[in-house]
Design an enzyme around this catalytic site. Structure first.
Site: not given
Ligand code: 5GP
Ligand code: ZN
Length: 112
Positions: A96, A98
């Site tokens: 999703h 971010h």
């Molecule tokens: P990506 O690696 O996809 O760029 O970042 C995903 C981020 O989401 C990670 O830094 C991870 O710590 C965070 N994250 C994953 N699950 C959750 C959650 O349930 N709550 C929160 N606050 N952060 C989450």
């Molecule tokens: Zn979503």
């Protein structure tokens, strides 16, 4: 849809919110990589940057108007880093869209 960030956006999964309006949400990352680590998401589900189009780009533009306001509120006058991971090679783990806001210390070596 089984999307963690959609569930955070609709309140099914709790989060420590920093900012919210009808289009986006900002909340603290569960696994912070800096003293301040906040995630910005559009409430509309987009998997990643690959799904940004002329029609929905306004959601992203809106997030980027919110980021500097939140950064200021969090005291990041000395600067901050915005990171987006898109896809497997970048290490995207939550599908999703971010944007990571990282700050509160002098960052290490630049990635680019
Ligand atoms: P990506 O690696 O996809 O760029 O970042 C995903 C981020 O989401 C990670 O830094 C991870 O710590 C965070 N994250 C994953 N699950 C959750 C959650 O349930 N709550 C929160 N606050 N952060 C989450
Ligand atoms: Zn979503």
């Amino acid at each position: 849809m089984d999307c963690i960030f959609c569930k955070i956006a609709n309140g099914e999964i709790p989060s420590k919110k920093v900012y919210e309006d009808d289009r986006c949400l900002a909340f603290y990352d569960l696994n912070p990589q800096a003293p301040i680590h906040v995630l910005f998401i559009p409430k509309k589900h987009l998997c990643c940057v690959n799904e940004i189009t002329e029609e929905n780009a306004g959601e992203v533009a809106h997030i980027f108007t919110v980021i500097p306001k939140v950064a200021k509120e969090l005291g990041l006058e000395n600067g901050y880093r915005i990171i987006n991971n898109c896809g497997a090679d970048a290490g995207q783990t939550v599908m999703h869209l971010h944007f990571h806001l990282l700050g509160g210390k002098t960052m290490g070596e630049k990635i680019i």
